[in-house]
Write an enzyme that holds these catalytic residues in place. Structure first.
Site, mmCIF file in Angstrom:
data_model
loop_
_atom_site.group_PDB
_atom_site.id
_atom_site.type_symbol
_atom_site.label_atom_id
_atom_site.label_comp_id
_atom_site.label_asym_id
_atom_site.label_seq_id
_atom_site.Cartn_x
_atom_site.Cartn_y
_atom_site.Cartn_z
ATOM 1 N N GLU A 1 110.831 27.116 -4.659
ATOM 2 C CA GLU A 1 111.499 27.935 -3.642
ATOM 3 C C GLU A 1 112.985 27.613 -3.542
ATOM 4 O O GLU A 1 113.817 28.507 -3.327
ATOM 5 C CB GLU A 1 110.828 27.731 -2.273
ATOM 6 C CG GLU A 1 109.450 28.396 -2.138
ATOM 7 C CD GLU A 1 108.319 27.596 -2.766
ATOM 8 O OE1 GLU A 1 108.563 26.464 -3.220
ATOM 9 O OE2 GLU A 1 107.176 28.104 -2.802
ATOM 10 N N LYS B 1 90.309 27.323 -15.085
ATOM 11 C CA LYS B 1 90.224 27.774 -13.691
ATOM 12 C C LYS B 1 89.112 28.828 -13.570
ATOM 13 O O LYS B 1 89.016 29.711 -14.419
ATOM 14 C CB LYS B 1 91.582 28.360 -13.288
ATOM 15 C CG LYS B 1 91.816 28.509 -11.806
ATOM 16 C CD LYS B 1 93.303 28.684 -11.536
ATOM 17 C CE LYS B 1 93.591 28.902 -10.073
ATOM 18 N NZ LYS B 1 95.028 28.827 -9.768
ATOM 19 N N ARG C 1 111.163 24.975 2.817
ATOM 20 C CA ARG C 1 111.644 24.139 1.721
ATOM 21 C C ARG C 1 113.107 24.410 1.391
ATOM 22 O O ARG C 1 113.795 23.550 0.869
ATOM 23 C CB ARG C 1 110.854 24.490 0.445
ATOM 24 C CG ARG C 1 109.492 23.937 0.359
ATOM 25 C CD ARG C 1 109.539 22.638 -0.392
ATOM 26 N NE ARG C 1 108.339 21.879 -0.197
ATOM 27 C CZ ARG C 1 107.424 21.687 -1.128
ATOM 28 N NH1 ARG C 1 107.577 22.219 -2.307
ATOM 29 N NH2 ARG C 1 106.374 20.946 -0.866
HETATM 30 C C1 TPP Z 1 105.648 24.963 -1.824
HETATM 31 C C2 TPP Z 1 104.510 25.875 -2.117
HETATM 32 N N1 TPP Z 1 104.747 27.105 -2.629
HETATM 33 C C3 TPP Z 1 103.733 27.945 -2.887
HETATM 34 C C4 TPP Z 1 102.443 27.568 -2.639
HETATM 35 C C5 TPP Z 1 101.318 28.578 -2.854
HETATM 36 N N2 TPP Z 1 100.409 28.094 -3.889
HETATM 37 C C6 TPP Z 1 99.277 27.482 -3.600
HETATM 38 S S1 TPP Z 1 98.405 27.024 -4.904
HETATM 39 C C7 TPP Z 1 99.552 27.696 -5.954
HETATM 40 C C8 TPP Z 1 99.350 27.605 -7.437
HETATM 41 C C9 TPP Z 1 99.045 26.182 -7.816
HETATM 42 O O1 TPP Z 1 98.874 26.050 -9.182
HETATM 43 P P1 TPP Z 1 98.342 24.675 -9.707
HETATM 44 O O2 TPP Z 1 99.060 23.541 -9.077
HETATM 45 O O3 TPP Z 1 98.368 24.727 -11.181
HETATM 46 O O4 TPP Z 1 96.852 24.597 -9.168
HETATM 47 P P2 TPP Z 1 95.593 25.464 -9.617
HETATM 48 O O5 TPP Z 1 95.335 26.416 -8.512
HETATM 49 O O6 TPP Z 1 95.897 26.123 -10.904
HETATM 50 O O7 TPP Z 1 94.513 24.463 -9.751
HETATM 51 C C10 TPP Z 1 100.596 28.255 -5.241
HETATM 52 C C11 TPP Z 1 101.764 28.930 -5.817
HETATM 53 C C12 TPP Z 1 102.231 26.292 -2.079
HETATM 54 N N3 TPP Z 1 101.025 25.852 -1.744
HETATM 55 N N4 TPP Z 1 103.266 25.475 -1.840
HETATM 56 MG MG MG Z 2 97.039 25.388 -12.551
#
Ligand code: TPP
Ligand code: MG
Ligand code: DXP
Length: 619
Positions: A331, A245, A359
């Site tokens: 959640e 990342k 959710r």
């Molecule tokens: C249901 C939900 N909860 C929280 C979020 C906030 N959120 C957006 S991206 C993220 C982290 C995502 O991690 P990952 O899927 O590994 O993607 P990366 O950013 O590492 O590529 C979070 C917690 C969300 N989009 N949806």
């Molecule tokens: Mg990730």
């Protein structure tokens, strides 16, 4: 001419050598760093998927093949490859490029909701539909992050994808070891073993999928080879791509907090945010207050669904690391687990963005409220958030959660009220409480003139004509409305009930003494606090007419918060105009065009009736 300038769609990639594709990856990285540091947005996630996205678009044939991005915040490279380079000049601005996939923008975008962990379910549905309709000439591909894989829905989908008859479906696990923070839990541990090559069997294979990997997610030839094999596999297959990342930009690579997950505009040379410092945010005030409360009360712990820093919980984690529980993007689990904590003698403070609590409605209703558990919910990003578009506005929480029996809801208007109300919420042991506040700065505190029946009276001038009920963060707008109406010769009272649900008993009495009630909230008008107050007035036989101002029942396109609020008619001008019109009717004057034009001159507003309709669709 730069190679990127020649890319008009995925077809432009065909025939490019690996060397040229690598060159393109370099140009895309440079482009992203340049544009996203200027505009703000999801820089880190996108820098990590440059090679992966290029490889996907060379092996699969979008839009015929269906390409799904879980959450969607990592789709900038996909946008660049699918002909949307020019749009980056207005990324996340009103009328400009969305920060997520958008069906209105491109035939290459299938879904756009941006709540995590949904892509595998969409993909399962698409694959089943192809099987049912006998469609065999296209692939379904879902890209999901290691963070999104911590969500329950992803595992419900895997259970279906792996268990049934073989349907072709390609899952790409984009494993960068991070959500915001490092991804935690048994699944993250399993990924680490797979990366290290010391897992005998992948959990995916045990569920009935073919596992390919781990593959270096920045090596285009290796990715293309793995994806080509996946494409040829007859059943469901998962390609485990290991990525970094924030790759290729020192400030995001070195940012150990979140690798530049969602940056504010920054100086790309120094990596420093281009500060628009306007005082502490609601999140920061919450973080400070919950840390103070935790220091006084050893039974208080905080729960976060993979968002420790954005919800303001860092100070608490620094002081009491064991008292911040990060459950991953889960959640629903967070809420029921909090009920369990409370049954075990702990007082949980569950900090979630308003939009993500949707959710967990069932868990809040049945597992917390039915059991009268003393759990405090803290909803950040309530109301209009703006930049992130329709899925991220926290405009439904009060409509959805006012139905929960025994749940007490408050909406602090400023930092001082947040501190007071959080104290009150955490002290309530009879059942659940909820504190909701918006994104951004608290602004200066808004003083209370006097207290009436437990409610803060913020303004009192002249006769008892208009009662403005100010809910939470729109207090400044409510006070602006009061000024305008006073200038027009009306007497005005502005009251902030602080606890908005259940309706404060003194409010009906106050309404009875006025000629018009106006409610102002940054929540959906449908089922919002205004409509609950209207119901309470009817139940108490109060005949004072009431006009609710809130967010129309529409999905709101992305744009700046002030612009979106204005499109919703939540401005001083629009509200005072409508209230003045109502007062004119009450005064016996007809709604004639000349009178309305005169009012518009006095209030400076557009015709309020044009902006308040509640029809479906987008603003
Ligand atoms: C249901 C939900 N909860 C929280 C979020 C906030 N959120 C957006 S991206 C993220 C982290 C995502 O991690 P990952 O899927 O590994 O993607 P990366 O950013 O590492 O590529 C979070 C917690 C969300 N989009 N949806
Ligand atoms: Mg990730
Ligand atoms: C994709 C996602 O859900 C988050 O990254 C969100 O965009 C963050 O929003 P804030 O910038 O308001 O914290």
């Amino acid at each position: 001419m730069a190679l990127l300038d020649t890319i008009e769609g995925p077809a432009s990639l065909r025939g490019l050598s690996d060397e040229r594709l690598r060159e393109l990856a370099g140009e895309i990285r440079e482009f992203l760093i340049d544009r996203v540091t200027a505009s703000g947005g999801h820089l880190g996630p996108n820098l990590g998927v440059v090679e992966l996205t290029i490889a996907l678009h060379t092996v699969f044939d979008s839009p015929k093949d269906r390409l799904l991005w879980d959450t969607g915040h990592q789709s900038y490279v996909h946008k660049l490859i699918t002909g949307r380079r020019a749009g980056f000049d207005r990324l996340r601005k009103a009328g400009g490029l969305s920060g997520y996939p958008s069906r209105a923008e491109s035939e290459h975008d299938l879904v756009e909701n941006s709540h995590a962990s949904t892509a595998l379910s969409y993909a399962d549905g698409l694959a089943r539909a192809d099987a049912l309709t006998g469609t065999t000439d296209r692939a379904v591909v879902a890209v999901i992050g290691d963070g999104a894989m911590t969500g329950g829905m992803a595992w419900e989908a895997l259970n279906n994808i792996g268990g049934g008859p073989d349907r072709p479906l390609v899952i790409v696990l984009n494993d960068n070891e991070r959500s915001y923070d490092p991804t935690l839990g048994g699944f993250a541990d399993h990924c680490a073993r797979l990366r290290g090559g010391d897992a005998d069997l992948s959990v995916f294979e045990q569920l009935g999928l073919t596992y390919l990997g781990p593959v270096d997610g920045h090596d285009i030839p290796a990715l293309r080879e793995a994806l080509t094999r996946a494409r040829r596999t007859t059943g469901p297959v998962i390609v485990h791509a290991v990525t970094e990342k924030g790759r290729g930009f020192a400030p995001t690579e070195e940012n150990d907090l979140d690798r530049g997950h969602a940056i504010r505009p920054m100086d790309r040379r120094t990596g420093r945010a281009l500060s628009t410092s306007s005082g502490p945010s609601f999140s920061a005030v919450f973080g400070e207050c919950v840390t103070r409360i935790a220091a006084e009360r050893p039974d208080v712990v905080a729960v976060t669904a993979a968002m420790t820093e954005p919800t303001g919980l860092l100070p608490l984690r620094e002081r009491f690391p064991e008292r911040v529980i990060d459950v991953g993007i889960a959640e629903q689990h967070a809420v029921t687990m909090a009920a369990g904590l409370s049954m075990g003698g702990v007082h949980p403070v569950v900090a979630i963005y308003s939009t993500f609590v949707n959710r967990a409605l069932d868990q809040l209703l049945m597992d917390v409220a039915l059991h009268r558990r003393a759990v405090t919910f803290v909803l950040d990003r309530s109301g209009v958030t703006g930049d992130d578009g329709p899925s991220h506005n926290g405009m439904w929480d009060m409509s959805v959660l006012q139905v929960v029996p025994g749940l007490r809801i408050c909406a602090p208007r400023d930092g001082a009220r947040l501190a007071e109300l959080l104290d009150e919420a955490v002290s309530w042991e009879e059942g659940p409480t909820l504190v909701r506040f918006p994104k951004g700065a608290t602004g200066p505190d808004i003083p209370t003139e006097t207290v009436f029946a437990g409610m803060d009276v913020l303004y009192r001038q002249g006769a008892l004509d208009v009662l403005v009920v100010s809910i939470g963060a729109l207090a400044r707008v409510a006070l602006g409305v009061a000024d305008r109406l006073t200038d027009l010769g009306h007497g005005v009272t502005v009251v902030d009930p602080r606890w908005v649900s259940p309706v404060a008993p003194g409010l009906c009495d106050m309404a009875r003494r006025h000629r018009l009630v106006v409610t102002v909230e940054d929540n959906s008008r449908v089922g919002g606090v205004g409509s609950t107050i209207a119901q309470a007035l009817r139940d108490a036989d109060v005949t004072t007419p009431l006009r609710e101002f809130g967010i129309p029942r529409r999905f709101l396109d992305h744009g700046g918060r002030a612009d979106v609020l204005s499109l919703c008619g939540l401005t001083i001008e629009d509200i005072s105009m409508a209230a003045a019109e109502d007062m004119a009717v009450l005064d016996g004057r007809e709604r004639d065009p000349e009178f309305a034009a005169g009012l518009r001159g006095l209030t400076g507003g557009a015709s309020a009736s044009t902006v308040r309709s509640d029809t479906e669709g987008k603003v």
